[in-house]
Write a protein that holds these residues in place. Structure first.
Motif, PDB file in Angstrom:
ATOM      1  N   LEU A  34      -5.495   0.989  -5.351  1.00 19.88           N
ATOM      2  CA  LEU A  34      -4.424   2.197  -5.634  1.00 19.88           C
ATOM      3  C   LEU A  34      -3.851   1.878  -6.922  1.00 19.88           C
ATOM      4  O   LEU A  34      -3.011   2.465  -7.542  1.00 19.88           O
ATOM      5  N   ALA A  35      -4.280   0.588  -7.689  1.00 16.34           N
ATOM      6  CA  ALA A  35      -3.594   0.737  -8.888  1.00 16.34           C
ATOM      7  C   ALA A  35      -4.645   0.538  -9.948  1.00 16.34           C
ATOM      8  O   ALA A  35      -5.795   0.498  -9.840  1.00 16.34           O
ATOM      9  N   SER A  36      -4.330   1.142 -11.422  1.00 13.73           N
ATOM     10  CA  SER A  36      -4.937   1.017 -12.338  1.00 13.73           C
ATOM     11  C   SER A  36      -5.819  -0.476 -12.740  1.00 13.73           C
ATOM     12  O   SER A  36      -6.875  -0.765 -13.117  1.00 13.73           O
ATOM     13  N   HIS A  37      -4.857  -1.404 -12.466  1.00 15.03           N
ATOM     14  CA  HIS A  37      -5.004  -2.762 -12.858  1.00 15.03           C
ATOM     15  C   HIS A  37      -4.573  -3.569 -11.914  1.00 15.03           C
ATOM     16  O   HIS A  37      -3.011  -3.540 -11.513  1.00 15.03           O
ATOM     17  N   VAL A  38      -4.960  -4.734 -11.410  1.00  7.32           N
ATOM     18  CA  VAL A  38      -4.269  -5.724 -10.645  1.00  7.32           C
ATOM     19  C   VAL A  38      -4.783  -7.256 -11.247  1.00  7.32           C
ATOM     20  O   VAL A  38      -5.883  -7.520 -11.220  1.00  7.32           O
ATOM     21  N   ILE A  39      -3.755  -7.788 -11.691  1.00  3.12           N
ATOM     22  CA  ILE A  39      -3.985  -9.172 -12.405  1.00  3.12           C
ATOM     23  C   ILE A  39      -3.006 -10.203 -11.858  1.00  3.12           C
ATOM     24  O   ILE A  39      -1.992  -9.881 -11.203  1.00  3.12           O
ATOM     25  N   GLY A  40      -3.413 -11.306 -12.439  1.00  4.63           N
ATOM     26  CA  GLY A  40      -2.518 -12.396 -11.857  1.00  4.63           C
ATOM     27  C   GLY A  40      -1.663 -12.860 -12.994  1.00  4.63           C
ATOM     28  O   GLY A  40      -2.040 -13.040 -14.131  1.00  4.63           O
ATOM     29  N   ALA A  41      -0.496 -13.645 -12.621  1.00  4.66           N
ATOM     30  CA  ALA A  41       0.283 -14.440 -13.610  1.00  4.66           C
ATOM     31  C   ALA A  41       0.905 -15.334 -12.960  1.00  4.66           C
ATOM     32  O   ALA A  41       0.916 -15.488 -11.678  1.00  4.66           O
ATOM     33  N   ALA A  47      -5.523  -7.760  -2.168  1.00  5.71           N
ATOM     34  CA  ALA A  47      -6.401  -6.878  -1.647  1.00  5.71           C
ATOM     35  C   ALA A  47      -6.049  -5.484  -1.354  1.00  5.71           C
ATOM     36  O   ALA A  47      -6.939  -4.465  -1.620  1.00  5.71           O
ATOM     37  N   ARG A  48      -4.842  -5.385  -0.845  1.00  9.54           N
ATOM     38  CA  ARG A  48      -4.389  -3.935  -0.507  1.00  9.54           C
ATOM     39  C   ARG A  48      -3.887  -3.193  -1.798  1.00  9.54           C
ATOM     40  O   ARG A  48      -3.910  -2.062  -1.789  1.00  9.54           O
ATOM     41  N   ALA A  49      -3.634  -3.828  -2.870  1.00  2.29           N
ATOM     42  CA  ALA A  49      -3.245  -3.318  -4.094  1.00  2.29           C
ATOM     43  C   ALA A  49      -4.355  -2.689  -4.823  1.00  2.29           C
ATOM     44  O   ALA A  49      -4.282  -1.515  -5.400  1.00  2.29           O
ATOM     45  N   ARG A  50      -5.385  -3.324  -4.839  1.00  2.00           N
ATOM     46  CA  ARG A  50      -6.483  -3.088  -5.537  1.00  2.00           C
ATOM     47  C   ARG A  50      -7.059  -1.500  -5.776  1.00  2.00           C
ATOM     48  O   ARG A  50      -7.212  -1.008  -6.656  1.00  2.00           O
ATOM     49  N   ALA A  72      -0.042   8.297 -15.663  1.00  2.00           N
ATOM     50  CA  ALA A  72       0.331   7.144 -15.694  1.00  2.00           C
ATOM     51  C   ALA A  72      -0.658   5.963 -15.351  1.00  2.00           C
ATOM     52  O   ALA A  72      -1.393   6.005 -14.621  1.00  2.00           O
ATOM     53  N   GLU A  73      -0.233   5.058 -16.241  1.00  2.00           N
ATOM     54  CA  GLU A  73      -1.172   3.762 -15.975  1.00  2.00           C
ATOM     55  C   GLU A  73      -0.217   2.706 -14.897  1.00  2.00           C
ATOM     56  O   GLU A  73       0.807   2.683 -14.980  1.00  2.00           O
ATOM     57  N   LEU A  74      -1.031   2.390 -13.890  1.00  2.00           N
ATOM     58  CA  LEU A  74      -0.018   1.603 -12.917  1.00  2.00           C
ATOM     59  C   LEU A  74      -0.659  -0.067 -12.740  1.00  2.00           C
ATOM     60  O   LEU A  74      -1.866  -0.036 -12.352  1.00  2.00           O
ATOM     61  N   ILE A  75       0.067  -0.956 -13.278  1.00  6.65           N
ATOM     62  CA  ILE A  75      -0.310  -2.332 -13.301  1.00  6.65           C
ATOM     63  C   ILE A  75       0.368  -3.115 -12.336  1.00  6.65           C
ATOM     64  O   ILE A  75       1.458  -3.000 -12.268  1.00  6.65           O
ATOM     65  N   ALA A 125       0.729  -1.149   0.209  1.00  9.55           N
ATOM     66  CA  ALA A 125      -0.003   0.021   0.105  1.00  9.55           C
ATOM     67  C   ALA A 125       0.985   1.221   0.022  1.00  9.55           C
ATOM     68  O   ALA A 125       0.648   2.116  -0.755  1.00  9.55           O
ATOM     69  N   ALA A 126       1.806   1.070   0.789  1.00  6.54           N
ATOM     70  CA  ALA A 126       3.082   2.505   1.030  1.00  6.54           C
ATOM     71  C   ALA A 126       3.569   2.516  -0.506  1.00  6.54           C
ATOM     72  O   ALA A 126       3.608   3.808  -0.999  1.00  6.54           O
ATOM     73  N   ALA A 127       3.895   1.573  -0.865  1.00  4.40           N
ATOM     74  CA  ALA A 127       4.659   1.493  -2.201  1.00  4.40           C
ATOM     75  C   ALA A 127       3.964   2.022  -3.372  1.00  4.40           C
ATOM     76  O   ALA A 127       4.250   3.051  -4.159  1.00  4.40           O
ATOM     77  N   LEU A 128       2.621   1.761  -3.520  1.00  4.18           N
ATOM     78  CA  LEU A 128       1.814   2.120  -4.536  1.00  4.18           C
ATOM     79  C   LEU A 128       1.339   3.589  -4.197  1.00  4.18           C
ATOM     80  O   LEU A 128       1.154   4.366  -5.252  1.00  4.18           O
ATOM     81  N   ALA A 129       1.187   3.985  -2.992  1.00  2.00           N
ATOM     82  CA  ALA A 129       0.677   5.353  -2.740  1.00  2.00           C
ATOM     83  C   ALA A 129       1.723   6.276  -2.968  1.00  2.00           C
ATOM     84  O   ALA A 129       1.422   7.780  -3.673  1.00  2.00           O
ATOM     85  N   ARG A 130       2.984   5.985  -3.062  1.00  2.84           N
ATOM     86  CA  ARG A 130       4.069   6.878  -3.651  1.00  2.84           C
ATOM     87  C   ARG A 130       3.792   7.130  -4.943  1.00  2.84           C
ATOM     88  O   ARG A 130       4.474   8.034  -5.352  1.00  2.84           O
ATOM     89  N   LEU A 131       3.304   6.074  -5.674  1.00  5.02           N
ATOM     90  CA  LEU A 131       3.293   6.418  -7.140  1.00  5.02           C
ATOM     91  C   LEU A 131       1.773   7.105  -7.613  1.00  5.02           C
ATOM     92  O   LEU A 131       1.740   7.583  -8.742  1.00  5.02           O
ATOM     93  N   SER A 132       1.250   7.560  -6.511  1.00  2.37           N
ATOM     94  CA  SER A 132      -0.044   8.241  -6.915  1.00  2.37           C
ATOM     95  C   SER A 132       0.108   9.664  -7.831  1.00  2.37           C
ATOM     96  O   SER A 132      -0.885   9.932  -8.416  1.00  2.37           O
ATOM     97  N   PRO A 133       1.026  10.388  -7.369  1.00  4.47           N
ATOM     98  CA  PRO A 133       1.314  11.649  -8.109  1.00  4.47           C
ATOM     99  C   PRO A 133       1.610  11.267  -9.754  1.00  4.47           C
ATOM    100  O   PRO A 133       0.934  12.039 -10.480  1.00  4.47           O
TER     101      PRO A 133
END
Length: 237
Positions: free
Chosen positions: A57-64, A52-55, A37-40, A23-31
């Motif tokens: 804050l991100a444009s897309h959360v997918i599995g691989a 659950a914590r990433a959803r 920017a697209e955040l995947i 959550a902190a890592a993705l929050a830093r990318l919010s600007p």
């Protein structure tokens, strides 16, 4: 998006069991997201609350399938940006990294690059390691994932993208991108966690990483190198 003309940026973050810090890592990318920017986020099968914590804050959360190469492949497949930036979850980009990348590529005419790196941690040798990484990268034209590699979509495709290999996927892609031209080496620093070096011992980890890279250059398979590095094999699908 300001800077870089009409180019747009997609940031791809491969993750695995990063609930404590995602959550902190993705929050830093919010600007950057606010500027277009697209955040995947590409999850490799986390067993904690990473997804659950990433959803939110991100444009897309997918599995691989697990493995940075496979995860970043999957992220690229849905990315819409003209420029792709690959970011480890424990690496912090410098301020206005989006503008640095897009403007830098436009001004230089280059098609790929990376940031200088600093390593966060208490051990005094970590600063030496970072300086050596940056110098080696300038001399060889090879970048690592810790340096937040980026490339235009056209260059990434021309180089064949990330290979689905267990280790050294960043080195392998750098070698192919280098054939298209030298990297743009941005002096602004991405700050990566020193936990890997401190957990294994800084000197021991330095020796291990240089040994693995030498063996990779000699043709030893990434699967075997990954086992020596301590990565568990990916479960069969």
């Amino acid at each position: 998006m300001s800077g870089g003309g009409a180019m747009t940026l997609s940031i791809i973050v491969p993750v695995l069991n990063e609930a404590a810090g995602i959550a902190a890592a993705l929050a830093r990318l919010s600007p950057l997201v606010d500027r277009g920017a697209e955040l995947i986020v590409v999850d490799g099968g986390s067993t904690d609350d990473t997804v659950a914590r990433a959803r939110p804050l991100a444009s897309h959360v997918i599995g691989a399938p697990r493995g940075r190469g496979a995860q970043m492949q999957r992220g690229v497949a849905i990315a819409r940006g003209d420029v792709l930036l690959f970011l480890h979850a424990d690496t912090v980009l410098p301020e206005a990294a989006d503008r640095l990348v897009l403007d830098g590529l436009c001004r230089s005419g280059r098609v790929w690059g990376r940031f200088d790196v600093a390593i966060a941690g208490r051990h005094p040798l970590l600063a030496v390691v970072a300086r050596m990484m940056n110098l080696r990268s300038r001399l060889t034209g090879i970048a690592t994932g810790d340096q937040a590699m980026f490339a235009t979509r056209a260059a990434y495709d021309a180089a064949g993208g990330f290979a689905d290999i267990a280790l050294m996927e960043d080195i392998a892609l750098s070698k192919r991108l280098r054939r298209l031209g030298p990297p743009l080496c941005l002096r602004a620093r991405a700050v990566t966690s020193g936990r890997r070096w401190e957990a294994g011992g800084v000197v021991r980890t330095i020796v291990l990483m240089w040994t693995l890279r030498f063996l990779f250059w000699c043709g030893v398979s990434p699967d075997r190198l990954a086992r020596w590095y301590g990565y568990a094999p990916r479960p069969e699908s």
